[in-house]
Design a protein around this motif. Structure first.
Motif, short mmCIF file in Angstrom:
data_model
loop_
_atom_site.label_atom_id
_atom_site.label_comp_id
_atom_site.label_asym_id
_atom_site.label_seq_id
_atom_site.Cartn_x
_atom_site.Cartn_y
_atom_site.Cartn_z
N ASP A 207 51.61 41.48 15.01
CA ASP A 207 51.61 40.10 14.50
C ASP A 207 51.17 39.14 15.60
O ASP A 207 50.85 39.54 16.72
N ALA A 208 51.19 37.85 15.26
CA ALA A 208 50.71 36.83 16.20
C ALA A 208 51.58 36.76 17.45
O ALA A 208 51.08 36.55 18.57
N ASN A 209 52.89 36.92 17.28
CA ASN A 209 53.78 36.86 18.44
C ASN A 209 53.48 37.99 19.42
O ASN A 209 53.45 37.80 20.64
N GLU A 210 53.27 39.18 18.89
CA GLU A 210 52.94 40.33 19.74
C GLU A 210 51.59 40.11 20.42
O GLU A 210 51.40 40.46 21.59
N LEU A 211 50.64 39.52 19.66
CA LEU A 211 49.32 39.25 20.26
C LEU A 211 49.45 38.29 21.45
O LEU A 211 48.85 38.53 22.50
N ASP A 212 50.23 37.22 21.27
CA ASP A 212 50.42 36.25 22.36
C ASP A 212 51.05 36.92 23.58
O ASP A 212 50.69 36.63 24.73
N GLN A 213 52.03 37.80 23.34
CA GLN A 213 52.70 38.48 24.44
C GLN A 213 51.73 39.38 25.20
O GLN A 213 51.70 39.39 26.45
N ARG A 214 50.89 40.12 24.46
CA ARG A 214 49.95 41.03 25.11
C ARG A 214 48.82 40.27 25.82
O ARG A 214 48.30 40.71 26.84
N LYS A 215 48.43 39.11 25.29
CA LYS A 215 47.46 38.26 25.96
C LYS A 215 48.04 37.74 27.29
O LYS A 215 47.34 37.70 28.32
N LYS A 216 49.30 37.38 27.26
CA LYS A 216 49.96 36.91 28.48
C LYS A 216 50.02 38.02 29.53
O LYS A 216 49.73 37.80 30.72
N GLU A 217 50.35 39.23 29.08
CA GLU A 217 50.42 40.37 30.00
C GLU A 217 49.04 40.70 30.57
O GLU A 217 48.91 41.06 31.75
N ALA A 218 48.01 40.58 29.71
CA ALA A 218 46.65 40.86 30.18
C ALA A 218 46.24 39.88 31.27
O ALA A 218 45.62 40.25 32.27
N ARG A 219 46.56 38.59 31.09
CA ARG A 219 46.23 37.60 32.11
C ARG A 219 47.00 37.85 33.41
O ARG A 219 46.44 37.73 34.50
N GLU A 220 48.28 38.20 33.29
CA GLU A 220 49.07 38.47 34.49
C GLU A 220 48.50 39.67 35.25
O GLU A 220 48.44 39.66 36.48
N THR A 221 48.08 40.69 34.51
CA THR A 221 47.51 41.87 35.15
C THR A 221 46.19 41.53 35.83
O THR A 221 45.93 41.95 36.97
N ALA A 222 45.34 40.74 35.13
CA ALA A 222 44.05 40.36 35.70
C ALA A 222 44.24 39.53 36.97
O ALA A 222 43.50 39.70 37.95
N THR A 223 45.23 38.66 36.94
CA THR A 223 45.51 37.83 38.13
C THR A 223 46.00 38.69 39.28
O THR A 223 45.58 38.52 40.43
N ALA A 224 46.90 39.63 38.98
CA ALA A 224 47.45 40.49 40.02
C ALA A 224 46.40 41.39 40.65
O ALA A 224 46.51 41.77 41.81
N GLU A 225 45.37 41.73 39.86
CA GLU A 225 44.33 42.63 40.36
C GLU A 225 43.20 41.90 41.07
O GLU A 225 42.27 42.53 41.57
N HIS A 226 43.28 40.55 41.15
CA HIS A 226 42.26 39.76 41.86
C HIS A 226 42.66 39.69 43.34
O HIS A 226 43.48 38.88 43.74
N THR A 227 42.10 40.56 44.14
CA THR A 227 42.50 40.72 45.56
C THR A 227 42.36 39.42 46.36
O THR A 227 43.29 39.02 47.08
N SER A 228 41.23 38.76 46.25
CA SER A 228 40.99 37.55 47.05
C SER A 228 42.00 36.45 46.73
O SER A 228 42.50 35.76 47.63
N LEU A 229 42.31 36.29 45.44
CA LEU A 229 43.28 35.27 45.05
C LEU A 229 44.66 35.59 45.60
O LEU A 229 45.38 34.71 46.08
N ASN A 230 45.04 36.86 45.53
CA ASN A 230 46.34 37.26 46.07
C ASN A 230 46.42 37.01 47.57
O ASN A 230 47.45 36.55 48.10
N GLN A 231 45.33 37.30 48.28
CA GLN A 231 45.32 37.06 49.72
C GLN A 231 45.44 35.57 50.03
O GLN A 231 46.13 35.17 50.97
N LEU A 232 44.76 34.75 49.21
CA LEU A 232 44.85 33.30 49.41
C LEU A 232 46.27 32.81 49.17
O LEU A 232 46.82 32.02 49.96
N ASP A 233 46.89 33.27 48.11
CA ASP A 233 48.27 32.86 47.80
C ASP A 233 49.24 33.28 48.91
O ASP A 233 50.13 32.51 49.29
N GLN A 234 49.06 34.50 49.41
CA GLN A 234 49.93 34.97 50.48
C GLN A 234 49.73 34.15 51.76
O GLN A 234 50.70 33.77 52.44
N ALA A 235 48.47 33.86 52.09
CA ALA A 235 48.19 33.09 53.29
C ALA A 235 48.74 31.67 53.17
O ALA A 235 49.29 31.12 54.13
N PHE A 236 48.62 31.09 51.98
CA PHE A 236 49.12 29.73 51.77
C PHE A 236 50.65 29.70 51.82
O PHE A 236 51.24 28.72 52.29
#
Length: 295
Positions: A207-236
């Motif tokens: 359903d729509a609620n499950e879709l929203d949850q999986r979209k949120k998880e997909a974005r979190e995973t994509a963000t976590a897998e972005h090495t340069s962004l993670n390095q910037l966040d850690q350095a900051f």
């Protein structure tokens, strides 16, 4: 014996006497009252430091003028620290000898900033001069050396960087822009990861609620897998921790400097009281004290 040199030049003649003159600096103008003790007449000493002449204060032989390390300037301070960059007063000038100094003398201000003191001037004379010095106080060489070490300031010391708020805000804005530059790649990767969820939703498997949850998880995973962004966040994050530590250290330093001023004043008052009692018990002690007496 080879002639002494500085910066490749040979100095054949030099001033026999020099005098640091000028209006005394108030406690509001400089970090330490010992600066004013340097004002007076100096006589050329037989010792050379950093291959340059030195001069001793005629009243207080523990005050000296010397050439600093690497011959980058000249400094007034305790003779025990000669040759170093630790000083009460200093000038950045590569003059071969003091008579040729053209730069502005500098002292440490109350807020630990190196500031110019144009009221201080250096006079010189290559001929002998009347040494009409009046002894206004007496103390042992050990006492003067201890006082010199207590009050000396190292010119190589990097004062705390009290970063202006605009600079910190500018860096924060640049970090935000850098993070924004990563959003396009993160969105593309999130869509790839969420493609299966969209298909399941289209086929009524979720359903729509499950879709929203999986979209949120997909974005979190994509963000976590972005090495340069993670390095910037850690350095900051490390930067922010460093700023917090620096601010705390500055606050502690301000408190400590206030305590130093208080304890130094108390120490000087106690020392005068002790000296007064010693003179009463040893009235002839002045005759053997280590001072320069002239007519």
């Amino acid at each position: 014996q080879s002639l002494p040199t500085k910066n490749g030049e040979v100095w054949l003649t030099m001033s026999e006497w020099i005098a640091l003159v000028g209006e005394p600096l108030s406690r509001m103008d400089c970090f330490d009252g010992m600066v004013n003790e340097c004002i007076g007449v100096y006589k050329r000493h037989s010792e050379t430091v950093n291959n340059c002449p030195t001069y001793l204060h005629v009243k207080n032989h523990d005050l000296m003028l010397w050439s600093t390390q690497d011959n980058l300037g000249w400094a007034f301070g305790p003779a025990s620290l000669k040759g170093t960059s630790a000083a009460y007063i200093a000038v950045h000038d590569k003059a071969v000898e003091p008579a040729n100094i053209k730069g502005t003398w500098m002292v440490w201000s109350k807020d630990l900033q190196l500031v110019g003191a144009p009221q201080l001037q250096l006079l010189h004379n290559q001929c002998s001069m009347d040494n009409g010095v009046v002894v206004v106080d007496e103390c042992t060489r050990e006492q003067r050396d201890a006082a010199g070490r207590k009050h000396a300031i190292d010119l190589n010391f990097e004062t705390p960087r009290k970063r202006a708020r605009p600079s910190a805000c500018e860096l924060e804005m640049r970090v935000a822009k850098a993070r924004s530059a990563c959003h396009a790649k993160i969105d593309a990767h999130a869509r790839e990861l969420g493609q299966r969820a969209m298909e399941d939703f289209w086929e009524d498997k979720i359903d729509a609620n499950e879709l929203d949850q999986r979209k949120k998880e997909a974005r979190e995973t994509a963000t976590a897998e972005h090495t340069s962004l993670n390095q910037l966040d850690q350095a900051f994050a490390v930067f922010n921790e460093a700023v917090a530590s620096r601010v705390k250290a500055e606050q502690q330093l301000d408190i400590a400097m206030g305590e130093v001023d208080t304890t130094v004043t108390a120490e000087e008052a106690a020392e005068k009281a002790v000296e007064s009692l010693i003179r009463k018990l040893l009235p002839k002690a002045a005759e053997s004290s280590d001072v320069v007496k002239t007519e």
